[in-house]
Design a protein around this motif. Structure first.
Motif, PDB file in Angstrom:
ATOM      1  N   GLY A 192      47.801  33.676  42.587  1.00  0.00           N
ATOM      2  CA  GLY A 192      47.117  35.616  41.953  1.00  0.00           C
ATOM      3  C   GLY A 192      46.929  35.904  40.741  1.00  0.00           C
ATOM      4  O   GLY A 192      47.546  37.368  40.295  1.00  0.00           O
ATOM      5  N   ARG A 193      47.654  35.248  39.418  1.00  0.00           N
ATOM      6  CA  ARG A 193      46.877  35.274  38.510  1.00  0.00           C
ATOM      7  C   ARG A 193      45.872  35.431  37.383  1.00  0.00           C
ATOM      8  O   ARG A 193      45.249  35.969  36.354  1.00  0.00           O
ATOM      9  CB  ARG A 193      47.668  34.985  37.417  1.00  0.00           C
ATOM     10  N   LEU A 194      44.979  34.299  38.400  1.00  0.00           N
ATOM     11  CA  LEU A 194      43.154  34.283  38.074  1.00  0.00           C
ATOM     12  C   LEU A 194      42.507  35.318  39.269  1.00  0.00           C
ATOM     13  O   LEU A 194      43.088  34.563  40.601  1.00  0.00           O
ATOM     14  CB  LEU A 194      43.084  32.757  37.830  1.00  0.00           C
ATOM     15  N   ARG A 195      41.789  35.196  38.730  1.00  0.00           N
ATOM     16  CA  ARG A 195      40.336  35.673  40.318  1.00  0.00           C
ATOM     17  C   ARG A 195      38.908  34.871  39.574  1.00  0.00           C
ATOM     18  O   ARG A 195      38.696  35.137  38.292  1.00  0.00           O
ATOM     19  CB  ARG A 195      40.030  37.576  40.074  1.00  0.00           C
ATOM     20  N   ARG A 196      38.337  34.404  40.861  1.00  0.00           N
ATOM     21  CA  ARG A 196      36.948  33.955  40.492  1.00  0.00           C
ATOM     22  C   ARG A 196      36.155  34.556  41.101  1.00  0.00           C
ATOM     23  O   ARG A 196      36.077  34.821  42.459  1.00  0.00           O
ATOM     24  CB  ARG A 196      37.680  32.943  40.703  1.00  0.00           C
TER      25      ARG A 196
END
Length: 96
Positions: free
Chosen positions: A17-21
């Motif tokens: 949940g620390r990066l969004r693509r």
């Protein structure tokens, strides 16, 4: 960096949940990566610690030595980019 290592790191950060693509609409083969709110919090915690560590690490070097180190690291990084990943030219032999 090795594509597989980057892909694994991205997948791990997305799962945490620390990066969004998001897919780039103009070219669906490409993706845009952005830190989530949780990712920004981790980044804000880690970066000051890393900068402090770096400052303490090189504190014993003179300004001239730091400049020399920076120059050498730039040369090595450029060479690493030229030759690619360490395994790129290895011949993979099956275990017998």
């Amino acid at each position: 960096m090795d594509k597989v290592a980057v892909s694994r790191a991205v997948a791990t950060l997305i799962a945490a949940g620390r990066l969004r693509r998001t897919t780039v609409p103009a070219d669906r083969r490409r993706a845009h990566l952005a830190l989530t709110t949780a990712g920004v919090r981790v980044y804000a915690q880690v970066v000051p610690m890393a900068l402090e560590y770096e400052t303490r690490l090189v504190a014993s070097l003179s300004a001239r030595d730091r400049a020399t180190l920076d120059r050498i690291l730039r040369v090595l990084l450029g060479r690493a980019v030229e030759i690619g990943p360490a395994h790129a030219n290895e011949v993979i032999r099956p275990h017998v």
